[in-house]
Design a protein around this motif. Structure first.
Motif, mmCIF file in Angstrom:
data_model
loop_
_atom_site.group_PDB
_atom_site.id
_atom_site.type_symbol
_atom_site.label_atom_id
_atom_site.label_comp_id
_atom_site.label_asym_id
_atom_site.label_seq_id
_atom_site.Cartn_x
_atom_site.Cartn_y
_atom_site.Cartn_z
ATOM 1 N N ILE A 193 0.840 -1.192 0.000
ATOM 2 C CA ILE A 193 0.000 0.000 0.000
ATOM 3 C C ILE A 193 0.880 1.248 0.000
ATOM 4 N N ARG A 194 0.261 2.404 -0.178
ATOM 5 C CA ARG A 194 0.961 3.673 -0.039
ATOM 6 C C ARG A 194 -0.010 4.711 0.501
ATOM 7 N N THR A 195 0.546 5.769 1.055
ATOM 8 C CA THR A 195 -0.255 6.896 1.531
ATOM 9 C C THR A 195 0.275 8.159 0.869
ATOM 10 N N GLU A 196 -0.320 9.295 1.199
ATOM 11 C CA GLU A 196 0.150 10.557 0.649
ATOM 12 C C GLU A 196 1.547 10.922 1.137
ATOM 13 N N VAL A 197 2.004 10.284 2.205
ATOM 14 C CA VAL A 197 3.362 10.528 2.693
ATOM 15 C C VAL A 197 4.384 9.777 1.839
ATOM 16 N N GLY A 198 3.946 8.736 1.136
ATOM 17 C CA GLY A 198 4.842 7.968 0.286
ATOM 18 C C GLY A 198 4.524 6.487 0.342
ATOM 19 N N PRO A 199 5.347 5.665 -0.313
ATOM 20 C CA PRO A 199 5.105 4.218 -0.294
ATOM 21 C C PRO A 199 5.313 3.645 1.099
ATOM 22 N N VAL A 200 4.479 2.691 1.448
ATOM 23 C CA VAL A 200 4.616 1.973 2.710
ATOM 24 C C VAL A 200 5.470 0.737 2.455
#
Length: 547
Positions: free
Chosen positions: A357-364
């Protein structure tokens, strides 16, 4: 012919010749334009050369309440015209009196190229330093005003905010998402929404409380690192996220420091017994396991050459409820074996614990999975070993289990979540049963999370103490202590996750490094601070209703 007549005729002839010459000139121009138009030449291209790269305007970043986290400010940047430099050594020496960290050899090479008309010396100077350079009176130097990124709260929320490069373009974190996720002009690179603020889900007050409690815990328990988050279990919105040692958004070099990696989503860890939340939920959802189902945990489990025992054996069979409350490894393994590898794998998949997954902060960081779920893996995964995930990914999975059973996706940008049409992960009754057990794990005297109790806020949760892998196997004295908590458990709204990396046994903990003695009380102190900020009112404890 008289003299006057001859003069007049000569003047008239000259006038006619001038007029004829002008007409011929215009005719020639007209002919050339007609020839060019008829020749079918390609489009004319005008090339404009920008002397220097321009720093880009960026939108402000604000927290969920509109409080400023990042903005653009105008700052002077110093440049030189190498073709005008006279006496490179003298200029270099005088500059170093104001800017002592300048690379003298590199500056000499730059200024020695007399074919250049422009070279940056230092971008983003403070007004005081710019004035000191100006006072040197060096004619080959000049200033240009540029937009530079400023973070008024310095390190607060540093990993979430990220960083920009020297041209004010996003390089990491939300700053990078602004350019890549929200879009930028392909010609100029300017973010499309440069005039509008980007509103985060982060709450500034909660973020401050989280970072203070993590710093205090690192000192209190002599830990080498710490991390934590606060999530809205109904939407997946991240209310706070912190990883220590922290990151200063104005120091991009710190991004390369492995000690400052974002532990919340940039690393994967075997999280230990907090993973038993998933195992018990799987058993309850499968239908074979009820809260009062009894498992014989008096004998250790064997798998291949491994023997699994309980750290604090009860000396008697335990119910499903007691397995979670007392944190029984053997009991958790028995639940997993009863469900079987196919159902265990399917449940992990359904919770999103096996996906990238990823978030707006970057890739998880992607989960580290066992190649197969054999008997050994079934047992060890059931209590949080043999499978490593990023804390933010695990938090989202548990939020889905306790919010009534619907999947959530972690997000840092306001307005990007929807409360409708979310996938169902578990039945509502499974979620209610699990919430009851998590509450009892904190509220009962023999619960491992009892030190996280905060009167009036009906805290629930689970402890985890996971040995860190090292050369030759797991290290018994080096652990990650964690506590995953939620409140209020009769109607869960917020989830907290605290992780302490390699805490030491102290006088306060009785020499122990167990999560119940360090991570759990840290979570309790945090919840007592943030619950009022989040509008959760303290109430008399109520029994959870189960249908």
């Amino acid at each position: 012919m008289t003299a006057d007549a001859r003069v007049s005729a000569t003047a008239g002839m000259r006038t006619r010749l001038v007029i004829l010459a002008v007409m011929m000139t215009f005719a020639s121009i007209t002919f050339q334009l007609a020839r060019l138009a008829a020749s079918g030449t390609g489009d004319m291209v005008a090339t404009l050369t920008e002397q220097t790269p321009r720093s880009l305007a960026r939108p402000d970043i604000v927290d969920r309440g509109g409080r400023l986290l990042a903005t653009d400010v105008e700052m002077p940047s110093l440049y030189a015209d190498p073709s005008l430099v006279r006496g490179i050594d003298n200029l270099t020496e005088r500059l170093q009196t104001v800017l002592p960290d300048l690379d003298r050899a590199e500056l000499r090479r730059t200024l020695s190229d007399r074919n250049r008309r422009f070279a940056w010396i230092r971008r983003g100077l403070s007004p005081r330093l710019a004035q000191e350079v100006h006072d040197l009176g060096l004619p080959s130097l000049a200033f240009r005003t540029e937009l530079r990124r400023a973070y008024p709260l310095e390190r607060l929320g540093g990993h979430v905010l990220g960083a920009v490069n020297v041209d004010n373009r996003g390089a990491a974190g939300v700053e990078r998402f602004i350019d890549e996720g929200l879009g930028a002009d392909p010609q100029t690179g300017r973010p499309f929404n440069a005039g509008l603020p980007v509103r985060l889900t982060i709450d500034l007050g909660v973020q401050h409380a989280l970072e203070e409690e993590l710093k205090s815990a690192m000192s209190r328990y002599e830990a080498k690192g710490a991390a934590g988050l606060v999530m809205d279990v109904r939407t997946g919105e991240m209310v706070a996220s912190s990883s220590l040692p922290g990151l200063h958004p104005s120091s991009p070099a710190e991004l390369m420091d492995p000690e400052r990696r974002d532990k919340i989503q940039g690393g994967t860890y075997e999280l230990g017994s907090i993973f038993k939340i998933v195992t018990v939920a799987m058993g309850l959802e499968g239908g074979k396991t009820k809260l009062d189902t009894v498992f014989d945990v008096t004998k250790p489990l064997t798998a291949s050459r491994f023997t699994i025992r309980d750290a604090h054996p009860a000396g008697r069979p335990l119910t499903t409820s007691e397995i979670l409350i007392r944190s029984s490894n053997v009991g958790s393994g028995l639940i997993a074996l009863q469900e079987g590898p196919e159902k265990q794998q399917a449940f992990l998949d359904k919770l999103g614990l096996t996906a990238t997954i990823r978030t707006e902060v970057g890739p998880v960081a992607p989960p580290q999975l066992p190649p197969k779920l054999g008997r050994v893996e079934q047992i060890t995964v059931s209590y949080g070993h043999g499978l490593a995930v990023a804390p933010i990914q695990f938090a989202a999975a548990v939020a889905s289990l306790i919010n009534g059973g619907t999947a959530v996706t972690p997000t840092f940008i306001s307005g990007r979540t929807s409360g409708t049409d979310r996938a169902r992960v578990v039945k509502p009754e499974t979620s209610r049963d699990l919430n009851l057990l998590l509450r009892r794990t904190v509220s009962e005297p023999n619960g491992t999370g009892r030190r996280a109790e905060v009167p009036g806020y009906r805290v629930g949760g689970k402890t985890g103490t996971a040995e860190l892998p090292g050369r030759g196997g797991y290290q018994k004295k080096a652990v990650i202590s964690s506590f995953l908590g939620a409140f209020p458990m009769d109607d869960p709204q917020y989830l907290t996750l605290i992780l302490l990396f390699e805490p030491s046994g102290t006088e306060e903990t009785g020499g122990e490094i167990l999560a119940g003695r360090n991570a759990a009380p840290t979570a309790g102190r945090l919840i007592s601070r943030i619950a009022p900020l989040l509008g959760v009112k303290p109430e008399r404890d109520v029994a959870l209703l189960r249908n």
